[in-house]
Write a protein that holds these residues in place. Structure first.
Motif, short mmCIF file in Angstrom:
data_model
loop_
_atom_site.label_atom_id
_atom_site.label_comp_id
_atom_site.label_asym_id
_atom_site.label_seq_id
_atom_site.Cartn_x
_atom_site.Cartn_y
_atom_site.Cartn_z
N PHE A 119 48.61 32.47 11.64
CA PHE A 119 48.87 33.47 10.57
C PHE A 119 50.24 33.73 9.47
CE2 PHE A 119 45.49 35.40 13.16
CZ PHE A 119 46.14 35.92 14.16
N HIS A 137 48.35 50.10 11.74
CA HIS A 137 47.05 50.84 11.47
C HIS A 137 46.87 51.49 12.36
CE1 HIS A 137 45.26 47.66 13.77
NE2 HIS A 137 45.85 46.38 12.79
N GLN A 138 44.84 52.11 12.49
CA GLN A 138 44.88 52.58 13.21
C GLN A 138 44.92 51.82 14.38
OE1 GLN A 138 41.58 53.91 10.14
NE2 GLN A 138 42.24 56.56 11.12
N GLY A 157 42.34 41.76 4.51
CA GLY A 157 43.51 41.06 5.19
C GLY A 157 44.95 40.88 4.26
N PRO A 159 54.48 40.35 10.83
CA PRO A 159 53.36 40.11 9.84
C PRO A 159 52.94 38.11 10.83
CG PRO A 159 54.77 40.93 8.66
CD PRO A 159 55.66 40.98 9.86
N GLY A 160 52.23 38.11 11.27
CA GLY A 160 50.77 37.25 11.53
C GLY A 160 51.91 36.80 12.94
N ARG A 190 46.66 51.46 20.07
CA ARG A 190 47.29 50.81 21.08
C ARG A 190 48.74 51.29 21.83
NH1 ARG A 190 46.09 45.80 18.10
NH2 ARG A 190 43.89 45.05 18.32
N1 LIG Z 1 46.67 36.22 6.19
C1 LIG Z 1 47.02 36.15 7.29
O1 LIG Z 1 47.62 35.38 7.81
C2 LIG Z 1 46.70 37.93 7.78
C3 LIG Z 1 47.42 37.87 9.50
N2 LIG Z 1 47.05 39.46 9.56
C4 LIG Z 1 48.20 39.04 10.66
O2 LIG Z 1 47.04 39.08 12.01
C5 LIG Z 1 47.58 39.62 13.19
C6 LIG Z 1 46.85 40.50 13.51
O3 LIG Z 1 46.68 41.78 12.48
P1 LIG Z 1 44.86 42.45 12.43
O4 LIG Z 1 44.81 43.74 11.99
O5 LIG Z 1 44.45 41.03 11.69
O6 LIG Z 1 44.02 42.72 14.16
P2 LIG Z 1 44.14 43.76 14.58
O7 LIG Z 1 43.64 42.72 16.15
O8 LIG Z 1 45.75 44.09 15.46
O9 LIG Z 1 43.70 45.33 14.06
C7 LIG Z 1 42.26 44.50 13.84
C8 LIG Z 1 40.82 44.63 15.01
O10 LIG Z 1 40.72 46.11 15.22
C9 LIG Z 1 40.47 46.36 14.11
N3 LIG Z 1 39.87 48.04 13.51
C10 LIG Z 1 39.30 49.35 13.84
N4 LIG Z 1 39.00 50.01 12.99
C11 LIG Z 1 40.71 50.02 12.54
C12 LIG Z 1 41.32 50.15 11.38
N5 LIG Z 1 41.01 51.35 10.86
N6 LIG Z 1 42.65 49.91 10.70
C13 LIG Z 1 42.67 48.42 11.29
N7 LIG Z 1 41.76 47.98 12.41
C14 LIG Z 1 40.84 48.58 13.24
C15 LIG Z 1 38.77 45.12 13.51
O11 LIG Z 1 38.03 45.82 13.28
C16 LIG Z 1 40.25 44.05 14.08
O12 LIG Z 1 39.09 43.08 15.43
C17 LIG Z 1 48.97 40.68 12.45
O13 LIG Z 1 50.34 39.74 12.66
C18 LIG Z 1 48.99 40.38 10.71
O14 LIG Z 1 50.62 40.78 10.41
C19 LIG Z 1 46.77 39.93 8.61
O15 LIG Z 1 47.27 41.11 7.97
C20 LIG Z 1 45.67 39.63 8.57
C21 LIG Z 1 46.20 39.21 6.96
#
Ligand SMILES: NC(=O)C1=CN([C@@H]2O[C@H](COP(=O)(O)OP(=O)(O)OC[C@H]3O[C@@H](n4cnc5c(N)ncnc54)[C@H](O)[C@@H]3O)[C@@H](O)[C@H]2O)[C@@H](O)CC1
Ligand SMILES: Nc1ncnc2c1ncn2[C@@H]1O[C@H](COP(=O)(O)OP(=O)(O)O)[C@@H](O)[C@H]1O
Ligand SMILES: [Mg+2]
Length: 271
Positions: A37, A148-149, A207, A99-100, A154
């Motif tokens: 990430f 986020h939501q 993302g 972040p990541g 959690r």
């Molecule tokens: N380019 C990159 O390297 C990116 C890295 N990221 C990092 O990835 C890690 C995991 O974060 P994520 O948010 O992707 O994964 P998470 O597992 O924390 O949350 C996203 C999951 O929750 C579900 N979900 C359901 N309702 C939701 C809502 N209302 N808002 C958000 N998610 C909802 C989504 O479908 C997904 O399966 C974090 O550390 C984040 O900073 C993300 O920011 C995306 C971009």
């Protein structure tokens, strides 16, 4: 609940005094970006640089060092697995962790134990998920949570479908600091006060939008002070820039929002 307006951005972003130097505008440390990430840390660091932080350092996996320098030569970098992470934490005005960050619980605990009461700590992304699972000790710092939501589910235990300003206010009151509960209409909880962001659209549903906001919040707290107004202005500015871009862009990419920050801030500094 107070509805935010552009006035919060005009209030917080002020013209710079001329007899100043980069140290006067704060040092932001971004801790995140595992080997998978890296983009999240680069996005958060870019947002912090372009939002006016005096100095930005990124503590990230060594895989990300060259890509980071290629995109953002303004930022300094350290290997988050090495001992000088603690020195970097101590030198920071604001630490943005998450972040990541992935499943790096060790780094989270090292940082949480090093942050002091005089600093601001933004807890975002994976750091929220890790904290919710393991509940490590928190520092006495000025803490800003940016879930986020799903991350809020959690952390708070409130299912997404049951997250309302009322239920979230109760959960936020149990946490130290400020909670930025991100959604289509982001709500900010600070003590007994709550605020709603009236701008932003689905053009932000891509993302990296939250990584961007975490960097802007870090930079605004670093240069405008650890007051709730700095965070409110960051939330509004992030969405307002996106709304302006969304007039001609179907999705407003993190890099596009970041690129607009210096111009947006110049306009509002002189209002
Ligand atoms: N380019 C990159 O390297 C990116 C890295 N990221 C990092 O990835 C890690 C995991 O974060 P994520 O948010 O992707 O994964 P998470 O597992 O924390 O949350 C996203 C999951 O929750 C579900 N979900 C359901 N309702 C939701 C809502 N209302 N808002 C958000 N998610 C909802 C989504 O479908 C997904 O399966 C974090 O550390 C984040 O900073 C993300 O920011 C995306 C971009
Ligand atoms: N439909 C939407 N309307 C308004 N804002 C949105 C919408 N979808 C996402 N956002 C905003 O985009 C950001 C998404 O944060 P997050 O999910 O943490 O992104 P990431 O972790 O991928 O960087 C939040 O600030 C959220 O308020
Ligand atoms: Mg996020």
């Amino acid at each position: 609940m107070q509805i935010l307006s552009e006035a919060i951005v005009d209030q917080v972003i002020q013209p710079r005094q001329q007899a100043t130097h980069k140290g006067d505008f704060g040092r932001v440390l971004i801790v995140g970006g595992n080997a998978h990430f890296g983009g999240a840390a680069i996005i958060a660091a870019s947002a912090a640089v372009y939002a006016g932080a005096g100095l930005v350092t990124v503590a990230t996996d060594s895989h990300n060092h060259a890509p980071l320098h290629a995109r953002l030569p303004e930022a300094m970098v350290i290997d988050s697995q090495r001992s000088d992470l603690i020195d970097a934490v101590h030198q920071a005005t604001v630490v943005v962790i998450g972040p990541g960050l992935g499943d790096d619980e060790v780094t989270l605990e090292r940082v949480l134990s090093a942050v002091t009461a005089q600093q601001t700590l933004v807890i975002d992304g994976s750091a929220i998920t890790l904290y919710a699972a393991n509940q490590p000790a928190l520092p006495q710092a000025h803490i800003i949570w940016t879930p986020h939501q799903m991350e809020w589910q959690r952390l708070s235990g409130i299912a997404i479908a049951d997250q309302t300003p009322e239920t979230s206010a109760i959960a936020a009151a149990k946490l130290p600091g400020i909670v930025v509960a991100k959604s289509h209409r982001t709500t900010i909880f600070a003590g007994t006060d709550s605020y709603q962001n009236p701008v932003g659209s689905a053009a932000l549903a891509t993302g990296g939008s939250g990584d961007t906001l975490a960097g802007i919040i870090g930079a605004f707290n670093a240069q405008f002070g650890a007051h709730v107004t700095s965070t409110l202005a960051a939330v509004y500015a992030h969405s307002d820039i996106s709304d302006q871009l969304a007039k001609t862009q179907f999705v407003t990419l993190p890099t596009a929002i970041i690129a607009q920050l210096p111009q947006y801030m110049a306009i509002h500094a002189n209002k």
